[in-house]
Design a protein around this motif. Structure first.
Motif, PDB file in Angstrom:
ATOM      1  N   MET A  85       0.838  -1.189   0.000  1.00 26.97           N
ATOM      2  CA  MET A  85       0.000   0.000   0.000  1.00 26.97           C
ATOM      3  C   MET A  85       0.878   1.246   0.000  1.00 26.97           C
ATOM      4  O   MET A  85       1.846   1.343   0.740  1.00 26.97           O
ATOM      5  CB  MET A  85      -0.910  -0.027   1.238  1.00 26.97           C
ATOM      6  CG  MET A  85      -1.744   1.200   1.436  1.00 26.97           C
ATOM      7  SD  MET A  85      -3.025   1.282   0.186  1.00 26.97           S
ATOM      8  CE  MET A  85      -3.942   2.663   0.726  1.00 26.97           C
ATOM      9  N   VAL A  86       0.520   2.178  -0.808  1.00 31.70           N
ATOM     10  CA  VAL A  86       1.231   3.456  -0.889  1.00 31.70           C
ATOM     11  C   VAL A  86       0.909   4.271   0.367  1.00 31.70           C
ATOM     12  O   VAL A  86      -0.234   4.308   0.810  1.00 31.70           O
ATOM     13  CB  VAL A  86       0.775   4.239  -2.135  1.00 31.70           C
ATOM     14  CG1 VAL A  86       1.464   5.583  -2.215  1.00 31.70           C
ATOM     15  CG2 VAL A  86       1.005   3.434  -3.391  1.00 31.70           C
ATOM     16  N   GLU A  87       1.907   4.894   0.919  1.00 38.21           N
ATOM     17  CA  GLU A  87       1.698   5.726   2.106  1.00 38.21           C
ATOM     18  C   GLU A  87       1.596   7.186   1.700  1.00 38.21           C
ATOM     19  O   GLU A  87       2.343   7.659   0.843  1.00 38.21           O
ATOM     20  CB  GLU A  87       2.843   5.520   3.088  1.00 38.21           C
ATOM     21  CG  GLU A  87       2.897   4.088   3.624  1.00 38.21           C
ATOM     22  CD  GLU A  87       3.995   3.905   4.636  1.00 38.21           C
ATOM     23  OE1 GLU A  87       3.928   4.565   5.697  1.00 38.21           O
ATOM     24  OE2 GLU A  87       4.914   3.133   4.356  1.00 38.21           O
ATOM     25  N   ARG A  88       0.670   7.899   2.322  1.00 38.59           N
ATOM     26  CA  ARG A  88       0.497   9.327   2.026  1.00 38.59           C
ATOM     27  C   ARG A  88       1.547  10.180   2.724  1.00 38.59           C
ATOM     28  O   ARG A  88       1.838  11.290   2.277  1.00 38.59           O
ATOM     29  CB  ARG A  88      -0.891   9.782   2.435  1.00 38.59           C
ATOM     30  CG  ARG A  88      -1.990   9.190   1.566  1.00 38.59           C
ATOM     31  CD  ARG A  88      -3.291   9.930   1.767  1.00 38.59           C
ATOM     32  NE  ARG A  88      -4.359   9.376   0.973  1.00 38.59           N
ATOM     33  CZ  ARG A  88      -4.608   9.727  -0.281  1.00 38.59           C
ATOM     34  NH1 ARG A  88      -3.862  10.616  -0.870  1.00 38.59           N
ATOM     35  NH2 ARG A  88      -5.609   9.173  -0.941  1.00 38.59           N
ATOM     36  N   VAL A  89       2.105   9.676   3.808  1.00 31.75           N
ATOM     37  CA  VAL A  89       3.129  10.421   4.540  1.00 31.75           C
ATOM     38  C   VAL A  89       4.218   9.453   4.992  1.00 31.75           C
ATOM     39  O   VAL A  89       3.929   8.343   5.424  1.00 31.75           O
ATOM     40  CB  VAL A  89       2.524  11.205   5.740  1.00 31.75           C
ATOM     41  CG1 VAL A  89       1.902  10.285   6.769  1.00 31.75           C
ATOM     42  CG2 VAL A  89       3.550  12.129   6.377  1.00 31.75           C
ATOM     43  N   LEU A  90       5.466   9.881   4.839  1.00 31.60           N
ATOM     44  CA  LEU A  90       6.644   9.110   5.249  1.00 31.60           C
ATOM     45  C   LEU A  90       7.544   9.996   6.092  1.00 31.60           C
ATOM     46  O   LEU A  90       7.462  11.230   6.013  1.00 31.60           O
ATOM     47  CB  LEU A  90       7.449   8.662   4.030  1.00 31.60           C
ATOM     48  CG  LEU A  90       6.785   7.786   2.994  1.00 31.60           C
ATOM     49  CD1 LEU A  90       7.716   7.619   1.788  1.00 31.60           C
ATOM     50  CD2 LEU A  90       6.462   6.428   3.593  1.00 31.60           C
ATOM     51  N   ALA A  91       8.436   9.394   6.840  1.00 29.66           N
ATOM     52  CA  ALA A  91       9.431  10.135   7.606  1.00 29.66           C
ATOM     53  C   ALA A  91      10.817   9.599   7.282  1.00 29.66           C
ATOM     54  O   ALA A  91      11.006   8.388   7.160  1.00 29.66           O
ATOM     55  CB  ALA A  91       9.167  10.013   9.099  1.00 29.66           C
ATOM     56  N   THR A  92      11.775  10.501   7.137  1.00 28.65           N
ATOM     57  CA  THR A  92      13.157  10.089   6.932  1.00 28.65           C
ATOM     58  C   THR A  92      13.712   9.535   8.246  1.00 28.65           C
ATOM     59  O   THR A  92      13.116   9.723   9.316  1.00 28.65           O
ATOM     60  CB  THR A  92      14.026  11.278   6.477  1.00 28.65           C
ATOM     61  OG1 THR A  92      14.059  12.250   7.548  1.00 28.65           O
ATOM     62  CG2 THR A  92      13.497  11.900   5.189  1.00 28.65           C
ATOM     63  N   ALA A  93      14.861   8.895   8.159  1.00 29.54           N
ATOM     64  CA  ALA A  93      15.507   8.373   9.372  1.00 29.54           C
ATOM     65  C   ALA A  93      15.795   9.506  10.354  1.00 29.54           C
ATOM     66  O   ALA A  93      15.626   9.340  11.566  1.00 29.54           O
ATOM     67  CB  ALA A  93      16.791   7.635   8.997  1.00 29.54           C
ATOM     68  N   ALA A  94      16.194  10.671   9.854  1.00 25.25           N
ATOM     69  CA  ALA A  94      16.468  11.818  10.732  1.00 25.25           C
ATOM     70  C   ALA A  94      15.199  12.276  11.443  1.00 25.25           C
ATOM     71  O   ALA A  94      15.230  12.631  12.628  1.00 25.25           O
ATOM     72  CB  ALA A  94      17.070  12.970   9.925  1.00 25.25           C
ATOM     73  N   ALA A  95      14.070  12.251  10.743  1.00 28.27           N
ATOM     74  CA  ALA A  95      12.803  12.652  11.362  1.00 28.27           C
ATOM     75  C   ALA A  95      12.388  11.655  12.438  1.00 28.27           C
ATOM     76  O   ALA A  95      11.962  12.051  13.532  1.00 28.27           O
ATOM     77  CB  ALA A  95      11.713  12.790  10.312  1.00 28.27           C
ATOM     78  N   VAL A  96      12.533  10.362  12.150  1.00 31.23           N
ATOM     79  CA  VAL A  96      12.182   9.343  13.141  1.00 31.23           C
ATOM     80  C   VAL A  96      13.075   9.482  14.371  1.00 31.23           C
ATOM     81  O   VAL A  96      12.606   9.362  15.513  1.00 31.23           O
ATOM     82  CB  VAL A  96      12.260   7.926  12.533  1.00 31.23           C
ATOM     83  CG1 VAL A  96      12.094   6.855  13.600  1.00 31.23           C
ATOM     84  CG2 VAL A  96      11.203   7.761  11.441  1.00 31.23           C
ATOM     85  N   GLU A  97      14.347   9.761  14.158  1.00 35.23           N
ATOM     86  CA  GLU A  97      15.270   9.952  15.286  1.00 35.23           C
ATOM     87  C   GLU A  97      14.828  11.130  16.151  1.00 35.23           C
ATOM     88  O   GLU A  97      14.810  11.039  17.390  1.00 35.23           O
ATOM     89  CB  GLU A  97      16.688  10.184  14.756  1.00 35.23           C
ATOM     90  CG  GLU A  97      17.733  10.336  15.849  1.00 35.23           C
ATOM     91  CD  GLU A  97      19.127  10.535  15.279  1.00 35.23           C
ATOM     92  OE1 GLU A  97      19.898  11.291  15.903  1.00 35.23           O
ATOM     93  OE2 GLU A  97      19.441   9.946  14.227  1.00 35.23           O
ATOM     94  N   LEU A  98      14.466  12.237  15.531  1.00 32.78           N
ATOM     95  CA  LEU A  98      14.005  13.404  16.291  1.00 32.78           C
ATOM     96  C   LEU A  98      12.687  13.100  17.004  1.00 32.78           C
ATOM     97  O   LEU A  98      12.492  13.510  18.157  1.00 32.78           O
ATOM     98  CB  LEU A  98      13.867  14.621  15.380  1.00 32.78           C
ATOM     99  CG  LEU A  98      13.424  15.927  16.048  1.00 32.78           C
ATOM    100  CD1 LEU A  98      14.314  16.305  17.234  1.00 32.78           C
ATOM    101  CD2 LEU A  98      13.383  17.057  15.018  1.00 32.78           C
ATOM    102  N   ILE A  99      11.798  12.373  16.367  1.00 30.31           N
ATOM    103  CA  ILE A  99      10.542  11.981  17.018  1.00 30.31           C
ATOM    104  C   ILE A  99      10.845  11.167  18.272  1.00 30.31           C
ATOM    105  O   ILE A  99      10.236  11.389  19.328  1.00 30.31           O
ATOM    106  CB  ILE A  99       9.638  11.191  16.047  1.00 30.31           C
ATOM    107  CG1 ILE A  99       9.133  12.107  14.930  1.00 30.31           C
ATOM    108  CG2 ILE A  99       8.465  10.551  16.791  1.00 30.31           C
ATOM    109  CD1 ILE A  99       8.500  11.367  13.757  1.00 30.31           C
TER     110      ILE A  99
END
Length: 142
Positions: free
Chosen positions: A1-15
């Motif tokens: 399934m195609v995702e409407r929103v993704l996060a980069t590794a840097a974004a996941v780390e900050l989260i």
């Protein structure tokens, strides 16, 4: 399934850093402009009221991500890719004191991806309508 929103590794780390600091109850809302220049803002659950005027796009880093309905209609053909940049973003998002800011990039969905997403949207609308029709009258009025 195609995702409407993704996060980069840097974004996941900050989260993950924000979860460690503020707890696991975070959510994102794509700002429509004004003060935050179309930024992905991170809030504590309960800080921002999500309602009928918002569209759920998916989760990033285990956190729900929403966008305003009017902005979604304008951007629905794009996949949002949440990244991180150095520096301070808007004043509303939790990451400001960290010296970093969430940054939204995007790409246009292919025709095949849009067809898949449109089919999923139709299926979701159908299942929602069916649930509402099957619900007792008292439940439908809530």
């Amino acid at each position: 399934m195609v995702e409407r929103v993704l996060a980069t590794a840097a974004a996941v780390e900050l989260i993950e850093q924000l979860k460690a600091k503020h707890g696991p109850g975070l959510l994102f809302h794509q700002s429509g402009g004004c003060c935050d220049n179309s930024a992905a803002n991170c809030y504590l659950l309960g800080e921002l009221t999500i309602g009928a005027g918002d569209v759920y796009l998916g989760d990033i880093g285990g956190c729900p991500f929403f966008i305003g309905k009017a902005q979604y209609e304008y951007w629905r053909h794009t996949q949002l890719i949440i990244d991180v940049i150095e520096g301070h973003g808007g004043t509303f998002s939790l990451e400001g004191p960290e010296g970093k800011a969430f940054h939204t990039r995007s790409r246009v969905f292919t025709d095949a991806e849009m067809a898949e997403l449109d089919a999923a949207d139709r299926q979701h609308a159908l299942s929602t309508t069916t649930r509402q029709q099957d619900a007792p009258d008292a439940e439908r009025t809530k």
